[in-house]
Design a protein around this motif. Structure first.
Motif, PDB file in Angstrom:
ATOM      1  N   THR A   4      -9.498  -1.776  10.528  1.00  0.00           N
ATOM      2  CA  THR A   4      -8.312  -1.299  10.263  1.00  0.00           C
ATOM      3  C   THR A   4      -8.340   0.157  10.252  1.00  0.00           C
ATOM      4  O   THR A   4      -7.239   0.853  10.116  1.00  0.00           O
ATOM      5  CB  THR A   4      -8.018  -1.698   8.624  1.00  0.00           C
ATOM      6  OG1 THR A   4      -9.123  -1.343   7.626  1.00  0.00           O
ATOM      7  CG2 THR A   4      -7.865  -3.356   8.595  1.00  0.00           C
ATOM      8  N   LYS A   8      -9.662   6.812  13.069  1.00  0.00           N
ATOM      9  CA  LYS A   8      -9.570   7.585  12.130  1.00  0.00           C
ATOM     10  C   LYS A   8     -10.711   8.398  11.738  1.00  0.00           C
ATOM     11  O   LYS A   8     -11.786   7.970  12.116  1.00  0.00           O
ATOM     12  CB  LYS A   8      -9.323   6.887  10.723  1.00  0.00           C
ATOM     13  CG  LYS A   8      -8.076   6.127  10.850  1.00  0.00           C
ATOM     14  CD  LYS A   8      -6.735   6.830  10.935  1.00  0.00           C
ATOM     15  CE  LYS A   8      -5.411   6.018  10.790  1.00  0.00           C
ATOM     16  NZ  LYS A   8      -4.284   6.810  11.177  1.00  0.00           N
ATOM     17  N   ASP A  76      -8.451  12.686   8.534  1.00  0.00           N
ATOM     18  CA  ASP A  76      -7.411  11.514   8.240  1.00  0.00           C
ATOM     19  C   ASP A  76      -7.506  11.176   7.051  1.00  0.00           C
ATOM     20  O   ASP A  76      -6.756  10.568   6.188  1.00  0.00           O
ATOM     21  CB  ASP A  76      -7.542  10.306   9.321  1.00  0.00           C
ATOM     22  CG  ASP A  76      -7.061  10.703  10.730  1.00  0.00           C
ATOM     23  OD1 ASP A  76      -5.831  11.299  10.954  1.00  0.00           O
ATOM     24  OD2 ASP A  76      -7.903  10.582  11.659  1.00  0.00           O
ATOM     25  N   SER A 127       0.434  12.929   7.903  1.00  0.00           N
ATOM     26  CA  SER A 127      -0.486  11.774   7.159  1.00  0.00           C
ATOM     27  C   SER A 127      -1.811  11.987   6.701  1.00  0.00           C
ATOM     28  O   SER A 127      -2.220  13.241   7.191  1.00  0.00           O
ATOM     29  CB  SER A 127      -0.617  10.613   8.518  1.00  0.00           C
ATOM     30  OG  SER A 127      -1.283  11.504   9.246  1.00  0.00           O
ATOM     31  N   SER A 236      -6.800   2.348   3.605  1.00  0.00           N
ATOM     32  CA  SER A 236      -6.471   1.731   4.652  1.00  0.00           C
ATOM     33  C   SER A 236      -4.889   1.562   4.497  1.00  0.00           C
ATOM     34  O   SER A 236      -4.334   1.762   3.662  1.00  0.00           O
ATOM     35  CB  SER A 236      -6.933   0.313   4.776  1.00  0.00           C
ATOM     36  OG  SER A 236      -6.196  -0.474   3.802  1.00  0.00           O
ATOM     37  N   PRO A 237      -4.204   1.206   5.803  1.00  0.00           N
ATOM     38  CA  PRO A 237      -2.819   1.088   5.866  1.00  0.00           C
ATOM     39  C   PRO A 237      -2.420  -0.141   4.800  1.00  0.00           C
ATOM     40  O   PRO A 237      -1.252  -0.272   4.451  1.00  0.00           O
ATOM     41  CB  PRO A 237      -2.568   0.598   7.174  1.00  0.00           C
ATOM     42  CG  PRO A 237      -3.661   1.192   8.107  1.00  0.00           C
ATOM     43  CD  PRO A 237      -4.880   0.989   7.130  1.00  0.00           C
ATOM     44  N   GLU A 238      -3.271  -1.063   4.487  1.00  0.00           N
ATOM     45  CA  GLU A 238      -2.967  -2.197   3.726  1.00  0.00           C
ATOM     46  C   GLU A 238      -2.511  -1.396   2.161  1.00  0.00           C
ATOM     47  O   GLU A 238      -2.079  -2.321   1.306  1.00  0.00           O
ATOM     48  CB  GLU A 238      -3.894  -3.132   3.471  1.00  0.00           C
ATOM     49  CG  GLU A 238      -4.418  -3.704   4.818  1.00  0.00           C
ATOM     50  CD  GLU A 238      -5.576  -4.690   4.771  1.00  0.00           C
ATOM     51  OE1 GLU A 238      -5.994  -5.128   3.673  1.00  0.00           O
ATOM     52  OE2 GLU A 238      -5.703  -5.376   5.963  1.00  0.00           O
ATOM     53  N   SER A 240      -0.634   1.147   1.770  1.00  0.00           N
ATOM     54  CA  SER A 240       0.281   2.406   2.249  1.00  0.00           C
ATOM     55  C   SER A 240       1.105   2.777   1.040  1.00  0.00           C
ATOM     56  O   SER A 240       1.606   3.828   1.175  1.00  0.00           O
ATOM     57  CB  SER A 240       0.923   2.031   3.361  1.00  0.00           C
ATOM     58  OG  SER A 240       1.718   0.862   3.124  1.00  0.00           O
TER      59      SER A 240
END
Length: 257
Positions: A4, A8, A76, A127, A236-238, A240
């Motif tokens: 995921t 990065k 990141d 970001s 992680s994007p999970e 967000s």
């Protein structure tokens, strides 16, 4: 989770032992390019970029940031993990100004400086995720064991919340994770010192410490990998929509809602 975080760039301070090492290894497994800092270079640095630095020294943050940006061009994920409860036991009377300063520098100001040095690149790219490894001691201080450490980590939590509000509009997320008692080399060293000072066994020292904290509902200390799993999920994007939060991971130890 499966790759995921591929592509990065992630920094883990204090990432060669204990919780930091587990976080770095988990980030690598999820596909991130990981940079690790510590005072001493470990024998094996396979899989990550190592930068030797003493984060208690103010100039270290700029040196780390410059090397990362020169080599990778961006950052990141920042995991501010460096920290330790280095003060003597015994409460206010045994704590010198130097004890307070040392603990404050390592557990609060190291994160403040790293963030300040790297935040401009994050805001420019709109970001990024910053995660502070705080401590359950911030909300459950033990006067004769964690007084200055608890104060520094409580300040870190407040700083983290404030920073989350400031940078949210730029697409950045900021969080804190508050572990309780974790089975790390530092915890082992602390228990050995406690056992020696009280002339008791390691098992008895653990019972003394857990009794002071109110005992452990799950009946055991956490494994570093369990903390790493949460940290990498939050990065992680999970996760967000998660920011400005202090995530307790103390096995039910804190007795309040």
């Amino acid at each position: 989770m499966n790759n995921t975080l591929k592509g990065k760039i992630a920094l883990v301070t204090g990432g060669t032992k204990g919780i930091g090492k587990a976080i770095a290894e988990k980030l690598i497994r999820e596909g991130a390019q990981v940079i690790v800092t510590a005072r001493n270079k470990p024998e094996d640095i396979t899989g990550y970029h190592f930068i030797a630095a003493d984060l208690a020294q103010p100039e270290s943050a700029e040196i780390i940031a410059q090397e990362i940006l020169d080599r990778y061009g961006r950052i990141d994920i920042i995991v501010n993990n460096a920290g330790a409860n280095t003060g003597p036991r015994g409460g206010y009377a045994v704590l010198s100004d130097e004890d307070w300063q040392e603990i404050w520098q390592l557990n609060l100001m190291s994160a403040v400086r790293i963030n300040k040095a790297l935040l401009p690149s994050m805001t420019a790219q709109q970001s990024g995720v910053i995660i502070h490894i705080s401590s359950g001691a911030a909300v459950l201080p033990i006067w004769d064991v964690t007084m200055p450490y608890s104060a520094a980590k409580a300040a870190l939590n407040a700083y983290s919340k404030s920073l989350a509000h400031e940078v949210a509009a730029q697409g950045l997320r900021v969080l804190s994770v508050l572990p309780g008692m974790v089975k790390t080399p530092l915890m082992q060293e602390y228990l050995e010192g406690l056992a020696a000072s009280m002339k008791i066994s390691l098992e008895e020292a653990l019972k003394v410490l857990t009794a002071k904290a109110g005992n452990l509902p799950l009946g055991r200390m956490a494994e570093p990998e369990e903390i790493a799993n949460m940290v990498v999920f939050l990065a992680s994007p999970e996760a967000s929509y998660v920011t400005g939060t202090n995530v307790l991971m103390e096995g039910g130890l804190i007795p309040t809602v």
